[in-house]
Write a protein that holds these residues in place. Structure first.
Motif, mmCIF file in Angstrom:
data_model
loop_
_atom_site.group_PDB
_atom_site.id
_atom_site.type_symbol
_atom_site.label_atom_id
_atom_site.label_comp_id
_atom_site.label_asym_id
_atom_site.label_seq_id
_atom_site.Cartn_x
_atom_site.Cartn_y
_atom_site.Cartn_z
ATOM 1 N N MET A 150 0.810 -1.215 0.000
ATOM 2 C CA MET A 150 0.000 0.000 0.000
ATOM 3 C C MET A 150 0.844 1.266 0.000
ATOM 4 O O MET A 150 0.401 2.316 -0.467
ATOM 5 N N GLY A 151 2.068 1.174 0.510
ATOM 6 C CA GLY A 151 2.960 2.326 0.403
ATOM 7 C C GLY A 151 3.245 2.670 -1.043
ATOM 8 O O GLY A 151 3.244 3.844 -1.436
ATOM 9 N N LEU A 152 3.468 1.642 -1.853
ATOM 10 C CA LEU A 152 3.673 1.848 -3.285
ATOM 11 C C LEU A 152 2.374 2.297 -3.949
ATOM 12 O O LEU A 152 2.381 3.226 -4.772
ATOM 13 N N ALA A 153 1.273 1.637 -3.608
ATOM 14 C CA ALA A 153 -0.010 1.982 -4.235
ATOM 15 C C ALA A 153 -0.382 3.438 -3.967
ATOM 16 O O ALA A 153 -0.838 4.154 -4.869
ATOM 17 N N ARG A 154 -0.176 3.883 -2.737
ATOM 18 C CA ARG A 154 -0.493 5.272 -2.400
ATOM 19 C C ARG A 154 0.434 6.232 -3.147
ATOM 20 O O ARG A 154 -0.019 7.257 -3.680
ATOM 21 N N ALA A 185 -7.421 5.720 3.655
ATOM 22 C CA ALA A 185 -6.765 6.083 2.396
ATOM 23 C C ALA A 185 -6.258 4.854 1.653
ATOM 24 O O ALA A 185 -6.274 4.811 0.418
ATOM 25 N N ASP A 186 -5.801 3.843 2.399
ATOM 26 C CA ASP A 186 -5.379 2.595 1.762
ATOM 27 C C ASP A 186 -6.591 1.824 1.249
ATOM 28 O O ASP A 186 -6.579 1.274 0.144
ATOM 29 N N GLN A 187 -7.643 1.772 2.060
ATOM 30 C CA GLN A 187 -8.847 1.056 1.638
ATOM 31 C C GLN A 187 -9.397 1.609 0.322
ATOM 32 O O GLN A 187 -9.919 0.859 -0.510
ATOM 33 N N ALA A 188 -9.247 2.923 0.119
ATOM 34 C CA ALA A 188 -9.814 3.551 -1.073
ATOM 35 C C ALA A 188 -9.213 3.017 -2.360
ATOM 36 O O ALA A 188 -9.831 3.116 -3.432
ATOM 37 N N PRO A 500 -9.963 4.507 16.441
ATOM 38 C CA PRO A 500 -10.484 5.647 15.675
ATOM 39 C C PRO A 500 -9.662 5.990 14.462
ATOM 40 O O PRO A 500 -10.190 6.584 13.519
ATOM 41 N N GLU A 501 -8.378 5.606 14.429
ATOM 42 C CA GLU A 501 -7.560 5.977 13.274
ATOM 43 C C GLU A 501 -8.002 5.268 12.003
ATOM 44 O O GLU A 501 -7.594 5.629 10.906
ATOM 45 N N VAL A 502 -8.798 4.205 12.080
ATOM 46 C CA VAL A 502 -9.271 3.527 10.875
ATOM 47 C C VAL A 502 -10.793 3.630 10.715
ATOM 48 O O VAL A 502 -11.380 2.914 9.940
ATOM 49 N N GLN A 503 -11.419 4.507 11.484
ATOM 50 C CA GLN A 503 -12.877 4.647 11.380
ATOM 51 C C GLN A 503 -13.246 5.520 10.186
ATOM 52 O O GLN A 503 -12.485 6.392 9.802
#
Length: 503
Positions: A150-154, A185-188, A500-503
């Protein structure tokens, strides 16, 4: 078509390499200029590019699926484990450091620019780049400095497809969980899923996939069936337990089958050297870890290894060293390749990999090995048994054999013991058949190679099978739209209990 895609997995060996290769072959057959990419690969199975760079073997296979020669940009970072705690870092085909897991994390931010430059370079030259992730994006303990998932994907704004191996069980939970542990942001960027290795009636799986879509808002792009014995160039030794005869093989001439026992060294490397033997009609290859498993073998192979001295110690501890020496004394065939060749020498002086200094080898060849800091990497060509041979070298150890010793490729032989630093030599068809004929004679087997198999054709046929899997079982129109348009906007974010950071 212009664009890119990242294939991630719920686990290691979920099918990322297979799906990436299949997508490359599928697009290539449609006339799309496509290239593979893997930012970071951890594997002791490597290949050599035409200009002498070392990259992951899987990326060389994927390049072949795309109709290309491999290049360093396709795998800018290669990690070659030498122990459970340390790896050699190969950057753009050249070794640059030896690291532990912790010290590598300090290095990763410096590697990210090289990774992104390599991807941008490929995207400037090809219509589509199919990227393969590493391990799983659900390893959130590594997310902060991730350069492969996901670091690359982002960083590159890549849509992501997550593939899961249903043969292991729990694939629907693994797919849901992979998405759920990621931040919004990763989920998106997670666009959907692919199920790999399904056995049975797909209609029975459909309700689960429908529910997965209800829970995640994301489709499953298709279900790939389970196919035994694809015999693809493996990325690591996880695939060895599932190995079997190559598809489409037939009986050899003569009455006997030729049995090959390949020692499964703890740090085995370039195990694909055995693929060409397994594809030969009438040859059965199995991997062994105990001396009693050598009993009926007509040929024992000591393959390559990333840790020659350490694996030689293991060979002695488990009794295989004595068994191999006894076989050689009885005139029964033994072949050593690269690290396995080094083990056959009288002495090994290693102040580079193991730093063990001088240790005794098996003493089956009149030769001595000295490890040198600079690695030898390159493609090779020559002649043996009057037949042309091509291969490649990747090693630190330099073997010096006695004057008057009978040569074998760049190595040597004594009686029924052969040794060479060349990987891939057995893929040269005429040479392979000549070598097997001599092995059969030394083993007393009534085995004669049929002289029909082209290993290059076998490999191409395997890649076509992967292209067929994608064409026949995945949603082509949806994949086209994903590659060309990127991740769909407005995908739902899963609300989890992780904080909360992933809500």
């Amino acid at each position: 078509m212009k664009g890119a895609l990242l294939v991630a997995g719920t686990t290691s060996d979920a099918g990322k390499s297979v799906l990436t290769a299949g997508l490359c072959r599928w697009l290539h057959r449609r006339g799309v200029a496509v290239a593979p990419f893997k930012a970071q690969n951890m594997s002791n199975n490597s290949a050599v590019t035409p200009d002498g760079a070392e990259i992951g073997r899987a990326q060389a296979m994927q390049a072949a699926a795309a109709g290309l020669e491999p290049e360093a940009a396709m795998n800018p970072v290669l990690l070659k484990p030498g122990s459970d705690r340390s790896s050699q870092v190969v950057l753009l085909g050249e070794p640059v450091a030896d690291v532990t897991a912790r010290s590598y994390r300090d290095l990763k931010p410096k590697l990210m620019s090289t990774v992104l430059d390599s991807l941008a370079d490929l995207r400037s030259r090809y219509d589509v780049v199919v990227c393969e992730g590493a391990g799983s994006p659900a390893e959130i303990n590594l997310r902060a400095d991730d350069i492969a998932n996901m670091g690359l994907a982002r960083a590159a704004d890549l849509p992501v497809v997550v593939v899961g191996d249903i043969d292991r069980g729990g694939v629907l939970a693994a797919m849901f969980g992979t998405l759920a542990v990621l931040d919004p942001a990763d989920q998106a960027l997670i666009a959907g899923f692919v199920v790999n290795k399904f056995r049975g009636d797909p209609s029975l799986l459909a309700p689960g996939l429908d529910r997965l879509r209800e829970l995640t808002g994301r489709p499953t792009y298709g279900v790939l069936p389970w196919l035994p014995n694809l015999w693809l160039d493996a990325e690591d030794s996880l695939t060895l337990d599932a190995a079997g005869p190559a598809p489409g093989t037939t009986a050899a001439a003569g009455a006997d089958v030729l049995r090959v026992a390949a020692v499964r060294l703890p740090r085995i490397s370039n195990l694909t050297d055995l693929d060409a033997l397994a594809a030969e009609p009438g040859v059965v290859v199995r991997f062994v870890t105990a001396p009693e498993e050598l009993g009926d073998a007509d040929l024992v192979v000591l393959p390559g290894t990333r840790a020659t001295v350490t694996d030689l110690a293991w060979l002695r501890e488990c009794g295989l060293a004595d068994a191999v020496v006894a076989r050689a004394a009885a005139g029964r065939p033994v072949l050593g390749v690269c690290g396995g060749y080094q083990m056959l020498a009288r002495t090994i002086t290693d102040d580079v990999e193991s730093r063990a200094g001088a240790v005794a080898g098996l003493g089956l060849l009149p030769a001595d090995v000295v490890f040198e800091p600079r690695k030898t990497v390159g493609r090779t060509a020559g002649e043996e048994y009057g037949q042309p041979v091509r291969g490649y070298e990747i090693h630190h150890g330099r073997v010096r054999f006695d004057a008057g010793t009978r040569p074998f490729l760049d190595g040597c032989r004594a009686g029924a013991v052969w040794g060479t630093t060349w990987h891939g030599a057995l893929e040269s068809d005429a040479f392979r058949r000549a070598f097997l004929a001599e092995v059969a004679a030394a083993a007393g087997r009534d085995f004669r190679p049929v002289g029909e198999v082209s290993f290059a054709a076998v490999r191409e046929a395997r890649l076509d099978v992967l292209g067929d899997l994608v064409a026949d079982h995945l949603d082509a129109a949806a994949l086209d739209a994903l590659i060309g348009g990127g991740a769909p906007r407005g995908l739902p974010v899963l609300r989890t209990v992780l904080g909360p950071e992933v809500q």
